[in-house]
Design an enzyme around this catalytic site. Sequence first.
Site, short mmCIF file in Angstrom:
data_model
loop_
_atom_site.label_atom_id
_atom_site.label_comp_id
_atom_site.label_asym_id
_atom_site.label_seq_id
_atom_site.Cartn_x
_atom_site.Cartn_y
_atom_site.Cartn_z
N TYR A 1 10.97 -2.61 -4.87
CA TYR A 1 9.62 -2.88 -4.93
C TYR A 1 8.75 -2.53 -3.56
CZ TYR A 1 4.94 -5.30 -5.87
OH TYR A 1 3.54 -5.54 -5.82
N SER B 1 0.54 -2.71 -2.25
CA SER B 1 0.98 -4.07 -2.10
C SER B 1 1.22 -4.43 -0.53
CB SER B 1 2.33 -4.70 -2.85
OG SER B 1 2.97 -5.66 -2.45
#
Length: 224
Positions: free
Chosen positions: A164, A151
């Site tokens: 995350y 990501s």
Amino acid sequence: MPKPSLDAELDLEGRVAVVSGGSRGIGRATAVRLGQAGAHVVINYLKDREAAEECRTQVEASGVKALAVKADVSQTEGADELVRAAESAFGRLDILICNAGVWEGAAVEEMSEDLWGRAIDTNLKGTWALCRAATPGLKRAGFGRIVIVSSTAGQRGEAFYSNYAASKGGQLAFMKSLATELAPHGVNVNAVAPGWVETEMTAGALSDAGERADIERSMPVGRV
């Protein structure tokens, strides 16, 4: 000179691919596209069997074989089980897509150990566990392709989602290490780092008009 079609560029006829977290979102789209390119696909899921079976049907519409396998890839036993299922059904594994992931956050002072651990275990440990399970077979074959779905949060960080971002940054470092380690064995390891994509995982944030507008203003193309 006309540009060749994507189908002409991506010929995976007879290859065998595993997609973790393949029942929804980016994983599902990837599984379907692999099938369209001629690969047989093993679709991993954790909870939603119905969605995984729907994806299997969609993949098989391309004339290839597909299999839905329930396994918790955040645990080594689950990762081993998934790879064994692929090798048992198709005799080998050529392509591994490490896509399974969770996106849950909190302010750092409010983040519980459980919340931190779920992101690290699913996103980072799960990627390691799958690569660990798949590598012996890929080495024996002298060929393999591993793609880790990371990501942009792993590159630039993300406030209130430090767990995350840490897991996704870890994936990128892991990818660089594994690429060097496995290249002599004919196994290529790469990562992609998507930004905002409209999937089930991001639906909560994107359903809020104000939050979505802020997100879209931060993107060069102005849209998710």
